[in-house]
Design a protein around this motif. Structure first.
Motif, PDB file in Angstrom:
ATOM      1  N   PHE A  26      16.219  23.226  11.851  1.00  0.00           N
ATOM      2  CA  PHE A  26      16.024  23.980  13.089  1.00  0.00           C
ATOM      3  C   PHE A  26      16.461  25.418  12.879  1.00  0.00           C
ATOM      4  N   SER A  27      15.955  26.297  13.725  1.00  0.00           N
ATOM      5  CA  SER A  27      16.346  27.701  13.739  1.00  0.00           C
ATOM      6  C   SER A  27      16.948  28.013  15.102  1.00  0.00           C
ATOM      7  N   PHE A  28      17.673  29.135  15.180  1.00  0.00           N
ATOM      8  CA  PHE A  28      18.227  29.547  16.470  1.00  0.00           C
ATOM      9  C   PHE A  28      18.138  31.059  16.590  1.00  0.00           C
ATOM     10  N   SER A  29      18.054  31.529  17.842  1.00  0.00           N
ATOM     11  CA  SER A  29      17.856  32.959  18.093  1.00  0.00           C
ATOM     12  C   SER A  29      18.364  33.301  19.481  1.00  0.00           C
ATOM     13  N   THR A  30      18.483  34.620  19.742  1.00  0.00           N
ATOM     14  CA  THR A  30      18.849  35.113  21.062  1.00  0.00           C
ATOM     15  C   THR A  30      17.853  36.188  21.476  1.00  0.00           C
ATOM     16  N   SER A  31      17.822  36.498  22.761  1.00  0.00           N
ATOM     17  CA  SER A  31      16.854  37.466  23.273  1.00  0.00           C
ATOM     18  C   SER A  31      17.131  38.882  22.786  1.00  0.00           C
ATOM     19  N   ASN A  32      18.392  39.194  22.479  1.00  0.00           N
ATOM     20  CA  ASN A  32      18.750  40.543  22.043  1.00  0.00           C
ATOM     21  C   ASN A  32      19.171  40.615  20.585  1.00  0.00           C
ATOM     22  N   PHE A  58      25.211  20.652  21.074  1.00  0.00           N
ATOM     23  CA  PHE A  58      25.374  22.102  20.936  1.00  0.00           C
ATOM     24  C   PHE A  58      26.792  22.532  20.561  1.00  0.00           C
ATOM     25  N   GLY A  59      27.738  21.608  20.529  1.00  0.00           N
ATOM     26  CA  GLY A  59      29.094  21.958  20.116  1.00  0.00           C
ATOM     27  C   GLY A  59      29.961  22.527  21.222  1.00  0.00           C
ATOM     28  N   ASN A  60      29.388  22.687  22.422  1.00  0.00           N
ATOM     29  CA  ASN A  60      30.148  23.207  23.567  1.00  0.00           C
ATOM     30  C   ASN A  60      30.285  22.164  24.669  1.00  0.00           C
ATOM     31  N   GLY A  61      30.078  20.897  24.292  1.00  0.00           N
ATOM     32  CA  GLY A  61      30.163  19.824  25.264  1.00  0.00           C
ATOM     33  C   GLY A  61      28.848  19.500  25.939  1.00  0.00           C
ATOM     34  N   LEU A  62      27.794  20.255  25.628  1.00  0.00           N
ATOM     35  CA  LEU A  62      26.487  20.046  26.246  1.00  0.00           C
ATOM     36  C   LEU A  62      25.499  19.508  25.216  1.00  0.00           C
ATOM     37  N   SER A  63      24.411  18.911  25.690  1.00  0.00           N
ATOM     38  CA  SER A  63      23.397  18.355  24.808  1.00  0.00           C
ATOM     39  C   SER A  63      22.016  18.627  25.391  1.00  0.00           C
ATOM     40  N   SER A  78      33.355  29.459  16.831  1.00  0.00           N
ATOM     41  CA  SER A  78      32.424  28.866  15.884  1.00  0.00           C
ATOM     42  C   SER A  78      32.016  27.492  16.406  1.00  0.00           C
ATOM     43  N   TYR A  79      30.713  27.265  16.555  1.00  0.00           N
ATOM     44  CA  TYR A  79      30.209  26.036  17.147  1.00  0.00           C
ATOM     45  C   TYR A  79      29.320  25.293  16.144  1.00  0.00           C
ATOM     46  N   SER A  80      29.598  24.002  15.946  1.00  0.00           N
ATOM     47  CA  SER A  80      28.777  23.149  15.084  1.00  0.00           C
ATOM     48  C   SER A  80      27.672  22.518  15.923  1.00  0.00           C
ATOM     49  N   VAL A  81      26.431  22.829  15.585  1.00  0.00           N
ATOM     50  CA  VAL A  81      25.274  22.350  16.338  1.00  0.00           C
ATOM     51  C   VAL A  81      24.534  21.320  15.488  1.00  0.00           C
ATOM     52  N   THR A  82      24.273  20.164  16.072  1.00  0.00           N
ATOM     53  CA  THR A  82      23.596  19.081  15.360  1.00  0.00           C
ATOM     54  C   THR A  82      22.283  18.747  16.041  1.00  0.00           C
ATOM     55  N   GLU A  89      10.895   4.825  12.490  1.00  0.00           N
ATOM     56  CA  GLU A  89      11.714   3.860  11.765  1.00  0.00           C
ATOM     57  C   GLU A  89      13.022   4.439  11.244  1.00  0.00           C
ATOM     58  N   VAL A  90      13.302   5.662  11.586  1.00  0.00           N
ATOM     59  CA  VAL A  90      14.514   6.278  11.057  1.00  0.00           C
ATOM     60  C   VAL A  90      14.923   7.450  11.939  1.00  0.00           C
ATOM     61  N   ALA A  91      16.202   7.777  11.953  1.00  0.00           N
ATOM     62  CA  ALA A  91      16.729   8.973  12.630  1.00  0.00           C
ATOM     63  C   ALA A  91      17.471   9.813  11.601  1.00  0.00           C
ATOM     64  N   ILE A  92      17.175  11.095  11.556  1.00  0.00           N
ATOM     65  CA  ILE A  92      17.763  11.990  10.555  1.00  0.00           C
ATOM     66  C   ILE A  92      18.412  13.156  11.295  1.00  0.00           C
ATOM     67  N   SER A  93      19.568  13.603  10.827  1.00  0.00           N
ATOM     68  CA  SER A  93      20.284  14.690  11.501  1.00  0.00           C
ATOM     69  C   SER A  93      20.578  15.832  10.539  1.00  0.00           C
ATOM     70  N   VAL A  94      20.773  17.015  11.111  1.00  0.00           N
ATOM     71  CA  VAL A  94      21.192  18.192  10.350  1.00  0.00           C
ATOM     72  C   VAL A  94      22.132  18.996  11.241  1.00  0.00           C
ATOM     73  N   THR A  95      23.126  19.642  10.643  1.00  0.00           N
ATOM     74  CA  THR A  95      24.133  20.397  11.385  1.00  0.00           C
ATOM     75  C   THR A  95      24.224  21.818  10.835  1.00  0.00           C
ATOM     76  N   LYS A  96      24.294  22.782  11.745  1.00  0.00           N
ATOM     77  CA  LYS A  96      24.474  24.183  11.377  1.00  0.00           C
ATOM     78  C   LYS A  96      25.565  24.792  12.260  1.00  0.00           C
ATOM     79  N   THR A  97      26.073  25.943  11.837  1.00  0.00           N
ATOM     80  CA  THR A  97      27.150  26.615  12.562  1.00  0.00           C
ATOM     81  C   THR A  97      26.620  27.865  13.258  1.00  0.00           C
ATOM     82  N   VAL A  98      26.976  28.022  14.517  1.00  0.00           N
ATOM     83  CA  VAL A  98      26.630  29.214  15.293  1.00  0.00           C
ATOM     84  C   VAL A  98      27.934  29.953  15.615  1.00  0.00           C
ATOM     85  N   LEU A  99      28.003  31.224  15.229  1.00  0.00           N
ATOM     86  CA  LEU A  99      29.196  32.038  15.474  1.00  0.00           C
ATOM     87  C   LEU A  99      28.949  32.960  16.663  1.00  0.00           C
TER      88      LEU A  99
END
Length: 218
Positions: A26-32, A58-63, A78-82, A89-99
């Protein structure tokens, strides 16, 4: 190890998980294009194949559960986002850090806020220690001044009310603004008297006025 099952001519064949060949990202971005608290961040899944569903932590208690989802981080850190991608037939996860970076605090102080004639005003802008630059706007048509320090001076050469602003910017690009008003105007006369108001020449007339100069102006 989790394995999938496939039925071939009445036989059950176990297939290694890697044969599914799915990748999750996944990728992440902000408006500014900044990451300053408070900040809304948008997350976009970039998974291979066609997942049946998504689960965001999202690492802030929300999903979230949308392919493109967003959350707001109200505090720096620093927030760990998964992202969990769910396939048939399978579930796969990846985690990245958002500062998320802190916004600086700043205030604006003028050594003179009112003058009875054009002149120079000295400004200071105390604030957070991680501020790296200051943008000064004097509201008089002159260009914005950028300084690496939190002090500057400016000559106001006309009569008016000027809303002076300073924008303090951190190394991460986060910013805050403070403002103050400088007034340049001719002082007024509160009261005046003439005594006597008439008579015969030669006459001695007493003229008295009470001015209203800026505070501290002799």
């Amino acid at each position: 190890m989790i394995r999938g099952k496939k039925l071939i001519t009445g036989l059950i064949v176990l297939l290694p998980l890697f044969l599914y060949g799915q990748t999750v990202d996944f990728s992440f971005s902000t408006s500014n294009n900044l990451y300053c608290s408070p900040q809304q961040v948008t997350f976009t899944q970039q998974c291979s194949g066609t997942p049946d569903g998504f689960i965001w932590r999202f690492g802030n208690g929300l999903s979230g559960i949308l392919p493109v989802d967003a959350t707001t981080y109200t505090n720096p850190g620093s927030y760990s986002v998964t992202l969990i991608a769910i396939y048939a037939e399978v579930a796969i996860s990846v985690t990245k850090t958002v500062l998320i970076n802190p916004k600086p605090t700043v205030s604006l102080i003028a050594d003179k806020r009112k003058m009875c004639q054009p002149g120079t005003v000295n400004f200071s802008a105390p604030g957070s220690p991680f501020i790296t630059s200051y943008e000064w706007n004097f509201d008089d048509g002159t260009p914005v001044v950028i300084t690496p320090t939190n002090t500057t001076s400016h000559l106001f050469n006309s009569y008016d009310n000027f809303i002076v602003t300073v924008k303090a910017i951190s190394g991460a690009g986060c910013s805050s603004i403070a403002s103050d008003t400088v007034t340049v105007e001719r002082f007024s006369i509160i009261n005046g008297s003439i005594d006597p108001t008439g008579g015969c020449i030669p006459a001695t007339i007493s003229l008295d006025v009470i001015p209203d100069p800026p505070p501290g102006d002799p």
